[in-house]
Design a protein around this motif. Structure first.
Motif, short mmCIF file in Angstrom:
data_model
loop_
_atom_site.label_atom_id
_atom_site.label_comp_id
_atom_site.label_asym_id
_atom_site.label_seq_id
_atom_site.Cartn_x
_atom_site.Cartn_y
_atom_site.Cartn_z
N TYR A 146 -19.54 109.75 -17.11
CA TYR A 146 -18.74 110.99 -17.00
C TYR A 146 -19.05 111.89 -18.21
N TRP A 160 -13.12 116.18 -17.90
CA TRP A 160 -12.28 116.00 -16.71
C TRP A 160 -10.84 116.35 -17.07
N ILE A 162 -13.20 119.38 -13.13
CA ILE A 162 -14.30 119.15 -14.10
C ILE A 162 -14.76 120.50 -14.65
N TYR A 180 -25.10 112.48 -14.15
CA TYR A 180 -23.93 112.62 -13.27
C TYR A 180 -24.30 113.38 -12.00
N TRP A 230 -10.86 113.13 -4.64
CA TRP A 230 -11.10 113.30 -6.07
C TRP A 230 -9.97 114.07 -6.73
N ASP A 255 -9.77 108.18 -6.47
CA ASP A 255 -10.80 108.53 -5.48
C ASP A 255 -10.84 107.68 -4.21
N TYR A 294 -18.80 108.54 -0.16
CA TYR A 294 -19.52 109.63 -0.84
C TYR A 294 -20.02 110.68 0.15
N TYR A 341 -12.67 99.96 -8.37
CA TYR A 341 -12.14 101.29 -8.71
C TYR A 341 -10.66 101.41 -8.38
C1 DGY Z 1 -16.35 110.64 -9.99
O1 DGY Z 1 -17.39 111.27 -10.07
O2 DGY Z 1 -16.30 109.42 -9.80
C2 DGY Z 1 -15.10 111.34 -10.19
O3 DGY Z 1 -13.99 110.55 -10.01
C3 DGY Z 1 -15.01 112.63 -9.43
O4 DGY Z 1 -14.20 113.39 -10.20
#
Ligand code: DGY
Length: 425
Positions: free
Chosen positions: A34, A38, A77, A86, A163, A168, A206, A353
């Motif tokens: 990340y 955020w 973000i 990313y 998200w 998520d 995704y 997660y």
């Molecule tokens: C991610 O990319 O995993 C985030 O949770 C999206 O914000």
């Protein structure tokens, strides 16, 4: 060892993580996985900075609100610069803004953390100056939620993306997300180069996350169009509860600062939510539930979001009692509590997660709600079992609820920050 308090070596390690992840004005959640700012990570991380360097804590706030959209939204973000680690990055979101951003928000915890920052500040002058600057922006942000996400004034705001919930791949979103079409093009997930796939969302998820991103961009981020046509529209109990708590904290900030804004619309919004929240109570599970606004279905998975109304003071006495019993049994089901999905759920997965692992900041919110409603004993149990995660495993993004093993990203900012804030009191 006293599991209610951070040990000196744990404190030093937490401080080192915030310094390592500091990019000057904002803190990345973790290096690599990340690499940007955020929103709710940043709000929680500011609480940690408050224990070390107040100037730096307020910089976190200033940087985030520099990315606020004209309509009041604070994006989830802010893309400060480039990164090859990313996906999906700024070009996929296509916000076209001077400071590139995503086009959705995240649980609005800012007013809550800023109130804590004001009330705990040693440098009062600095705190008053920064709160004065950010208050109109915070008000605009809350007005945005109520106006754009509840245009019919039902009292319950909706979310357009898993998200946005910050949780998520929570089992609660499974059904609603599968009604979103998948994208049919190839893309490369970079998260899977950094974290084992069993700890991350699936490709099926995704494909749909990306469809939604393309959908917002395709309609030019037109809020009326999105409200009418978004294929994912969920009354998310986590967001509703966090927003409610934060609006009360925002009103307290306005009062503390003798702010001249007309706060009646925010009071009216609180009243509408208090009237409507009973619709989300799920008697048979002894907790609240999110609803799919498009199909009308109750999303009845028991996750930590479903007891967050305790943090918002939104439960009546019998609901609060029922949730306390639920939490009591929940803590008995895992060695490291409170797991993000109830361990009795068929979808419970202790390391994937948001489908079971333990998250420190959520447990802090639930324990805070319990403490404030007079259940210090249960709050202390959550605190001890949560502390065990870091004393056994270090500062990971989340923790296997059965073994305590660290999962996701390592040296994680909000884990370090909430430990500094919560386990230091
Ligand atoms: C991610 O990319 O995993 C985030 O949770 C999206 O914000």
């Amino acid at each position: 060892m006293n599991l209610q308090r951070l040990q000196p070596a744990e404190r030093d390690a937490a401080i080192a993580i915030l310094r390592k992840n500091d990019r000057g004005g904002h803190t990345v959640p973790t290096d690599g996985l990340y690499p940007f700012q955020w929103s709710w990570d940043s709000a929680i991380t500011a609480l940690g900075w408050m224990r070390i360097d107040e100037q730096r804590a307020w910089a976190e706030v200033d940087t985030m609100f520099r990315g606020q959209w004209e309509n009041g939204m604070v994006p989830h973000i802010l893309f400060h610069g480039e990164s090859g680690t990313y996906f999906p990055g700024p070009e996929v979101w296509g916000s076209g803004r001077a400071l590139p951003s995503s086009a959705i928000s995240q649980p609005p915890v800012w007013a809550t953390t800023i109130r804590i920052m004001l009330e705990t500040a040693a440098d009062r002058r600095l705190a008053m100056e920064r709160v004065t600057a950010v208050l109109p922006k915070l008000i605009a942000y809350h007005e945005w939620w109520y106006r754009e996400r509840d245009p019919n004034g039902t009292g319950l705001v909706c979310s357009y993306h898993p998200w946005e919930s910050g949780m998520d791949n929570s089992p609660a979103w499974d059904e609603a997300l599968m009604n979103v079409p998948p994208v049919d093009y190839h893309y490369e997930r970079r998260d899977l180069h950094l974290v084992e796939s069993e700890q991350r969302p699936t490709h099926e998820q995704y494909d749909r996350y990306l469809y939604l991103v393309d959908f917002y961009k395709g309609c030019g981020f037109d809020s009326d169009y999105i409200y009418e046509h978004c294929p994912y529209k969920v009354l998310d109990i986590g967001i509703i509860a966090i927003l409610h708590r934060a609006t009360k904290d925002l009103l307290a900030l306005c009062e503390a600062m003798s702010h001249s804004a007309d706060t009646q619309p925010l009071r009216d919004a609180l009243g509408r939510t208090e009237t409507a929240i009973g619709e989300l109570w799920l008697q048979e599970k002894a907790c609240f539930a999110s609803h799919d606004l498009l199909t009308g279905k109750v999303l009845d998975d028991v996750t930590t979001a479903t007891v967050l109304p305790l943090f918002a003071g939104l439960a009546n006495a019998s609901q609060a009692d029922a949730m306390r019993d639920l939490i009591d049994g929940w803590l008995n089901g895992t060695a490291y509590g409170l797991s993000s999905t109830h361990p009795d759920s068929a979808k419970f997965d202790p390391k994937c997660y948001w489908r079971g692992p333990v998250w420190l900041h959520i447990n802090w919110m639930i324990a805070t709600g319990l403490d404030e409603s007079g259940d210090a004993g249960l709050a202390a149990r959550i605190k001890s079992s949560t502390h065990r995660c870091i004393s056994d495993g270090g500062y990971w993004e989340y923790f296997d609820a059965l073994t305590g093993a660290g999962c996701g990203g390592d040296d994680f900012s909000w884990t370090a920050a909430i430990a500094l804030h919560w386990l230091t009191d």
